[in-house]
Design an enzyme around this catalytic site. Sequence first.
Site, PDB file in Angstrom:
ATOM      1  N   LYS A 134       0.863  -1.186   0.000  1.00  0.00           N
ATOM      2  CA  LYS A 134       0.000   0.000   0.000  1.00  0.00           C
ATOM      3  C   LYS A 134       0.892   1.225   0.000  1.00  0.00           C
ATOM      4  O   LYS A 134       2.030   1.165   0.464  1.00  0.00           O
ATOM      5  CB  LYS A 134      -0.880   0.025   1.258  1.00  0.00           C
TER       6      LYS A 134
HETATM    7  N1  GLU Z   1      -7.115  -0.093  -3.310  1.00  0.00           N
HETATM    8  C1  GLU Z   1      -7.841  -1.278  -3.631  1.00  0.00           C
HETATM    9  C2  GLU Z   1      -7.914  -2.182  -2.431  1.00  0.00           C
HETATM   10  O1  GLU Z   1      -7.792  -1.766  -1.311  1.00  0.00           O
HETATM   11  C3  GLU Z   1      -7.354  -1.946  -4.899  1.00  0.00           C
HETATM   12  C4  GLU Z   1      -5.915  -2.372  -4.905  1.00  0.00           C
HETATM   13  C5  GLU Z   1      -5.446  -2.831  -6.276  1.00  0.00           C
HETATM   14  O2  GLU Z   1      -6.214  -2.851  -7.213  1.00  0.00           O
HETATM   15  O3  GLU Z   1      -4.251  -3.147  -6.351  1.00  0.00           O
HETATM   16  O4  GLU Z   1      -8.161  -3.358  -2.546  1.00  0.00           O
END
Ligand code: GLU
Length: 416
Positions: free
Chosen positions: A107
């Site tokens: 993240k």
């Molecule tokens: N931000 C989204 C999540 O928390 C998608 C992450 C992604 O597509 O890599 O799952």
Amino acid sequence: MLELDTPTFRLAVAQFDQAAEIMDLDPNLRERLKLPQRSLVVSVPVRMDDGHVEVFTGYRVQHDSSRGPSKGGVRYHPDVNLGEVAALAMWMTWKCALAGLPYGGAKGGVAVAPNRLSSAELQRLTRRYAAEIFPLIGPDKDVPAPDVGTDAQIMAWMMDTYSQQVGYAVPGVVTGKPLSIGGSLGREEATGRGVVYVTQEALKHLKLSVENTTVVIQGFGNVGSHTARIMQQQGARIIAVSDVHGGIYNSKGLDVMALLRRDPSQPLHTTKLGEAITNEELLRLECTVLVPAALSEQITHKNAGSLKCRILSEGANGPTTLEADRILSEKGIFVIPDILANSGGVIVSYFEWVQDLQRFFWSATDIQNRLQSIITSAFQRTLHFSTERRVSMRMAALMSGIDQVAQAHLQRGLYP
Ligand code: GLU
């Protein structure tokens, strides 16, 4: 670790500890998986439109990469901090493993209020952030995507910044891009569509019909708005939605399309399309399905006792605290945990990445069918596991995800 010690990180670790305890996880692995593999903190200096320079703090945390490149969104929000990003990275690891995607979890984020920046400032911030985390990312290393406060345009700037550094177009370095540069059909609505698919499975399991279903949604951003639209298309009645300013309620059902047509900067409660209510009142409404689709730790020991839904379908990451989980379970509320309910986003991100690497693109129907098949089978596996082991849906989902990661670690062995 002191730097990580924030409420969201404590929640992620407490969930992990609970699952690790039940599954009797190898103690060495337990120590390792509680912490991220790599964390990078960067300073992001940005020349503002008036000429002065402001320095923002950015993060990229990779929790695990034993099963493949790490994957996860980038969040722009004033409250972003290292602990929150690390918690979200850990949840991504379990989420990808649960869905069977060949990824680890990561993240990123910048502590910034994106709506206070002009488009030019936002572009400069994004490009400098992408340049600062450049050593960590890449299609085989770590693949960012949108999250709270970021969108396809921001992903396009990240893709361009990365591509400029290496000298050629690298669409697979981020997902959630615009179609013109290798984005995927269906990516934008994917998280919402996934929430709808798993909610339909839960309704079937509880022998409830979609037509008699009332839905309350906290948050009307990417996840909440697509969930509302698709759920309504399927025949459910959306009786309340909210944004940061408050919510609106209409027991006969809201006109979701009219809400979507409004100027997005207009607060929902001022639209006159329903009765104005507060976010707290919204969570306590009687409904079949409650979808928290905003930020973490919204359902706590303070309000869990007054929830009046049959199903809690977690569109957001980490919306429910451990104390609240206990209360929900006593009340018999069926919880579809975040790492399952909101996995549609990363599942379609995976499709986008595969299409980019193959330079071969799929139809919208292909995307929807494959998403439905992967997320439905993850739901059924979790339900089966939860019944068989007599654990909550959350513990079942976490245990399945953790088990996949543990196997990968044990089989690869400890380096050196
Ligand atoms: N931000 C989204 C999540 O928390 C998608 C992450 C992604 O597509 O890599 O799952």
